[in-house]
Enzyme design. Structure first.
Site, mmCIF file in Angstrom:
data_model
loop_
_atom_site.group_PDB
_atom_site.id
_atom_site.type_symbol
_atom_site.label_atom_id
_atom_site.label_comp_id
_atom_site.label_asym_id
_atom_site.label_seq_id
_atom_site.Cartn_x
_atom_site.Cartn_y
_atom_site.Cartn_z
ATOM 1 N N ASN A 131 0.839 -1.207 0.000
ATOM 2 C CA ASN A 131 0.000 0.000 0.000
ATOM 3 C C ASN A 131 0.871 1.253 0.000
ATOM 4 O O ASN A 131 2.086 1.191 -0.181
ATOM 5 C CB ASN A 131 -1.021 -0.039 1.145
ATOM 6 C CG ASN A 131 -0.379 0.201 2.499
ATOM 7 O OD1 ASN A 131 0.801 0.525 2.615
ATOM 8 N ND2 ASN A 131 -1.171 0.043 3.537
ATOM 9 N N VAL A 263 -5.814 -21.512 0.530
ATOM 10 C CA VAL A 263 -6.965 -22.159 1.179
ATOM 11 C C VAL A 263 -8.152 -22.070 0.222
ATOM 12 O O VAL A 263 -8.520 -20.979 -0.234
ATOM 13 C CB VAL A 263 -7.288 -21.482 2.529
ATOM 14 C CG1 VAL A 263 -8.546 -22.080 3.142
ATOM 15 C CG2 VAL A 263 -6.113 -21.638 3.482
ATOM 16 N N HIS A 521 -9.712 1.382 -0.032
ATOM 17 C CA HIS A 521 -9.907 1.098 1.396
ATOM 18 C C HIS A 521 -11.085 0.139 1.526
ATOM 19 O O HIS A 521 -12.065 0.417 2.224
ATOM 20 C CB HIS A 521 -10.181 2.399 2.164
ATOM 21 C CG HIS A 521 -9.061 3.382 2.073
ATOM 22 N ND1 HIS A 521 -9.219 4.730 2.287
ATOM 23 C CD2 HIS A 521 -7.748 3.200 1.785
ATOM 24 C CE1 HIS A 521 -8.049 5.342 2.140
ATOM 25 N NE2 HIS A 521 -7.147 4.430 1.825
HETATM 26 C C1 LIG Z 1 -3.008 0.254 -3.472
HETATM 27 C C2 LIG Z 1 -3.462 0.413 -2.051
HETATM 28 C C3 LIG Z 1 -2.969 1.460 -1.302
HETATM 29 C C4 LIG Z 1 -3.413 1.634 0.012
HETATM 30 N N1 LIG Z 1 -2.841 2.616 0.760
HETATM 31 C C5 LIG Z 1 -3.181 2.749 2.054
HETATM 32 C C6 LIG Z 1 -2.510 3.685 2.876
HETATM 33 O O1 LIG Z 1 -1.591 4.364 2.440
HETATM 34 N N2 LIG Z 1 -2.905 3.791 4.180
HETATM 35 C C7 LIG Z 1 -3.911 3.024 4.703
HETATM 36 O O2 LIG Z 1 -4.237 3.196 5.882
HETATM 37 N N3 LIG Z 1 -4.535 2.092 3.951
HETATM 38 C C8 LIG Z 1 -4.166 1.923 2.653
HETATM 39 N N4 LIG Z 1 -4.736 0.929 1.903
HETATM 40 C C9 LIG Z 1 -5.690 0.016 2.556
HETATM 41 C C10 LIG Z 1 -5.012 -1.004 3.490
HETATM 42 O O3 LIG Z 1 -3.683 -1.252 3.123
HETATM 43 C C11 LIG Z 1 -5.804 -2.326 3.466
HETATM 44 O O4 LIG Z 1 -7.155 -2.047 3.678
HETATM 45 C C12 LIG Z 1 -5.361 -3.313 4.536
HETATM 46 O O5 LIG Z 1 -3.968 -3.508 4.439
HETATM 47 C C13 LIG Z 1 -6.118 -4.632 4.365
HETATM 48 O O6 LIG Z 1 -5.711 -5.572 5.333
HETATM 49 P P1 LIG Z 1 -6.384 -7.024 5.406
HETATM 50 O O7 LIG Z 1 -5.722 -7.749 6.491
HETATM 51 O O8 LIG Z 1 -7.845 -6.864 5.438
HETATM 52 O O9 LIG Z 1 -6.061 -7.701 3.991
HETATM 53 P P2 LIG Z 1 -4.658 -8.042 3.335
HETATM 54 O O10 LIG Z 1 -3.571 -7.258 3.940
HETATM 55 O O11 LIG Z 1 -4.855 -7.884 1.860
HETATM 56 O O12 LIG Z 1 -4.406 -9.556 3.706
HETATM 57 C C14 LIG Z 1 -5.037 -10.643 3.112
HETATM 58 C C15 LIG Z 1 -4.008 -11.769 2.981
HETATM 59 O O13 LIG Z 1 -4.667 -12.992 2.761
HETATM 60 C C16 LIG Z 1 -4.014 -13.710 1.723
HETATM 61 N N5 LIG Z 1 -5.038 -14.585 1.125
HETATM 62 C C17 LIG Z 1 -6.164 -14.214 0.483
HETATM 63 N N6 LIG Z 1 -6.889 -15.290 0.130
HETATM 64 C C18 LIG Z 1 -6.210 -16.358 0.577
HETATM 65 C C19 LIG Z 1 -6.463 -17.763 0.526
HETATM 66 N N7 LIG Z 1 -7.566 -18.236 -0.037
HETATM 67 N N8 LIG Z 1 -5.536 -18.604 1.051
HETATM 68 C C20 LIG Z 1 -4.412 -18.130 1.649
HETATM 69 N N9 LIG Z 1 -4.130 -16.808 1.718
HETATM 70 C C21 LIG Z 1 -5.022 -15.931 1.205
HETATM 71 C C22 LIG Z 1 -3.522 -12.611 0.799
HETATM 72 O O14 LIG Z 1 -2.508 -13.056 -0.066
HETATM 73 C C23 LIG Z 1 -3.065 -11.570 1.797
HETATM 74 O O15 LIG Z 1 -1.741 -11.784 2.223
HETATM 75 C C24 LIG Z 1 -4.351 0.741 0.582
HETATM 76 C C25 LIG Z 1 -4.842 -0.322 -0.181
HETATM 77 C C26 LIG Z 1 -4.407 -0.485 -1.485
HETATM 78 C C27 LIG Z 1 -4.936 -1.634 -2.285
#
Ligand SMILES: Cc1cc2nc3c(=O)[nH]c(=O)nc-3n(C[C@H](O)[C@H](O)[C@H](O)COP(=O)(O)OP(=O)(O)OC[C@H]3O[C@@H](n4cnc5c(N)ncnc54)[C@H](O)[C@@H]3O)c2cc1C
Length: 584
Positions: A131, A263, A521
């Site tokens: 991100n 998974v 987000h």
């Molecule tokens: C381009 C971008 C820029 C951003 N910039 C910012 C920022 O500057 N500041 C901010 O606060 N937020 C930002 N965000 C938002 C923030 O980074 C995300 O909302 C947050 O990191 C999401 O966390 P999470 O744990 O929900 O998902 P993720 O961090 O995406 O984790 C999900 C994990 O599960 C794994 N996974 C998925 N399906 C499976 C499966 N079936 N089997 C095994 N593994 C699997 C994936 O590979 C991944 O590692 C940004 C988002 C994006 C896309």
């Protein structure tokens, strides 16, 4: 330079990074992949080693008497994930799920393709490794609303704050010597720094001219004003969840990190989650494993992949699952309620500031950034935010075209100039959108990507508000500083808008529908109060929890990195205390 030469530079750097990847120079930072046998059992199985999953697995495995399996579909974060200057280069690589959104009513204007690509990190650390590194806490009222929705007081701000403090390692003298210090931690694993580079001050003062106060820090209690940005960077390293939580735990013998393992299903017997099915390439063949969870399965696959996995496992809207022939286990509104912040890009060219662009070191944030949060009715709850990047045309062309996917001609109109002038590239977004999108299954097969329908401006109120926010924001052109540096607003050539007067609402509505971009987000698709309860347990299924951005019922007034880490810290405590009460 124009956009197409900027893009060709990006491709060359990506190629160089692919070659560099062979050296695996950051491999020493990460846990080794565990050797797992079909039929093996663990106390806890965490699905997804991303932003939230890495926190949960690390915290649970602090107790050496319990075993934790973390299953991650991707591999180690590459060099470019670790290095702030290279954050742009992760899109459309093997570190990304390479998903695209489905065409929506506003997706076709000014972007390259109606199916808009968006990054979701497919590496240890997930999207925290890919991100844009801005760190914020949201607003205290956001958490109080979550507490109301869940009828669970533990989500109130005062009860969430200790988890922010637990996670943060805030390192900034001026913030830590101010009132704001009480809202930050200094001993947690996530290193945070403020952008103290001098160039930002003139811009902060320009907004102060417009009656927008300058703050040392925008935090969940004091969040209206303009301030220097805070990044999750320390000592030149991106502080992803993998770096902050998994790397320090990599030698624990009770934490098993299984990489490049997907998974495909949660195994549920008698409405109780008992394990997962995993697919992994072994040599040239794809092998399926069945792994058992003794205590719980925790799904942390993110706001897009979590609903996909739940639905493939029989948890979701009855009609939708039936349409794909998936046997129903729990009829819940999984995949609905998808939220995001939708932004409009505004660019100022400082025509009197001709300079040589600075050379950013690898460890620097590759722009000078400040942030603003504004409440139009002067309450303490901001209506809109701005992330503001001070930079020069050649660098900004890459953001315009690669990060935001605008057509080359649009980026050229806005940013290609024959001289190096300082520019301000601002991302303006409403904090409380009404519009809701959804995530659906494309098919009952795990190999197919989910269908993502984003919410952008589906509700008229959101676009009406966006017009107000942009008009309020651009008033800064009247400030003494913007006048002194010859600031001019840049517009792309918009044949449909050009017949409208630039002072009119109609022009700005037209402009915004062109220069609109998701902030990514994504959240809300397995929300507290409708899919999971206040302790993040899936309703109607035992021993199954969701911990990631999808449990957020209403999008917070900030990016999601800080809130998701905090949710995961809190969830780890829920799981530990509930685990103590389980009898096996
Ligand atoms: C381009 C971008 C820029 C951003 N910039 C910012 C920022 O500057 N500041 C901010 O606060 N937020 C930002 N965000 C938002 C923030 O980074 C995300 O909302 C947050 O990191 C999401 O966390 P999470 O744990 O929900 O998902 P993720 O961090 O995406 O984790 C999900 C994990 O599960 C794994 N996974 C998925 N399906 C499976 C499966 N079936 N089997 C095994 N593994 C699997 C994936 O590979 C991944 O590692 C940004 C988002 C994006 C896309």
């Amino acid at each position: 330079m124009n956009t197409s030469s900027a893009l060709s530079q990006v491709e060359k750097v990506k190629l160089a990074l692919r070659l560099l990847a062979v050296l695996q120079i950051t491999q020493y930072l990460w846990p080794r992949s565990a050797e797992i046998q079909d039929g093996q059992s663990f106390d806890y199985i965490v699905v997804g080693g991303g932003t939230a999953g890495a926190v949960v697995a690390s915290r649970l495995s602090e107790d050496p008497s319990i075993s934790v399996l973390l299953v991650e579909a991707g591999g180690d974060p590459p060099f470019e994930s670790d290095v702030p200057k290279l954050m742009l280069y992760l899109k459309n690589t093997t570190s990304d799920w390479n998903y695209t959104t489905e065409p929506g009513p506003y997706s076709s204007r000014c972007v390259k393709s109606v199916a808009r690509p968006f990054v979701q990190g497919k590496i240890l650390g997930g999207t925290s490794g890919a991100n844009y590194l801005h760190y914020a806490q949201g607003h205290y009222r956001d958490y109080n609303t979550w507490a109301k929705i869940t009828n669970d007081e533990t989500w109130r701000w005062e009860n969430v704050l200790p988890y922010f403090i637990k996670a943060e390692k805030f390192d900034d003298v001026s913030v830590l010597c101010s009132q704001a210090a009480q809202y930050h931690g200094t001993e947690g694993p996530v290193g945070l720094m403020r952008d103290n580079r001098p160039i930002i001050q003139n811009y902060l003062e320009a907004f102060q001219d417009m009656q927008k106060p300058i703050k040392d820090d925008l935090n969940a209690v004091d969040s209206v004003g303009y301030a220097r940005d805070v990044y999750n960077i320390q000592d030149g390293h991106r502080q992803s969840s993998a770096f902050s939580f998994l790397s320090p735990a990599r030698h624990r013998s009770n934490l098993f990190v299984w990489k490049n393992a997907l998974v495909t299903k949660i195994v549920i017997e008698d409405k109780t989650a008992v394990g997962v099915e995993v697919v992994k390439n072994v040599g040239d063949t794809e092998k399926t494993y069945s792994i058992r969870a003794i205590k719980e399965v925790i799904v942390s696959a993110g706001a897009i992949n979590t609903p996909k996995l739940l639905m493939l496992s029989g948890i979701g809207p009855k009609k939708h699952l039936r349409s794909h022939g998936i046997p129903l286990i729990a009829n819940l509104p999984v995949g609905k309620n998808l939220q995001d912040h939708t932004a409009a890009i505004v660019v100022f060219n400082m025509t009197k500031l001709h300079e040589n662009p600075p050379i950013f070191s690898f460890s620097d944030y590759p722009a000078f950034v400040f942030r603003g949060s504004v409440s139009l009715n002067k309450s303490d709850y901001p209506d809109y935010s701005t992330w503001n990047y001070i930079n020069f045309p050649n660098a900004l062309l890459k953001y315009c075209s690669v990060s935001y996917d605008f057509q080359n001609s649009v980026c050229d109109d806005m940013l290609a100039t024959s001289v190096n002038t300082q520019m301000l590239f601002s991302v303006v977004f409403g904090l409380h959108p009404r519009s809701r999108g959804k995530v659906l299954l494309r098919s009952p097969f795990y190999q197919d990507s989910p269908m993502v329908f984003t919410a952008a401006y589906l509700e008229k109120e959101d676009i009406d508000n966006q017009v107000k926010y942009v008009k309020d924001f651009i008033r800064v052109i009247n400030s003494a500083y913007f006048q002194s540096v010859g600031a001019e607003l840049k517009y792309p050539s918009l044949p449909k808008c050009n017949c409208k007067h630039k002072e009119d609402e109609e022009f700005w509505r037209c402009y915004i529908l062109c220069m609109t971009t998701p902030q990514h987000h994504y959240c809300g698709t397995s929300a507290m109060g409708s899919v999971v309860d206040g302790r993040l347990r899936v309703m109607g299924v035992d021993r199954l929890r969701v911990v990631d951005a999808s449990i957020i019922p209403i999008i917070p007034s900030s990016g999601l990195l800080g809130p998701v880490i905090t949710i995961a810290e809190k969830a780890a405590d829920f799981i530990k205390s509930d685990g103590d009460c389980l009898n096996f």
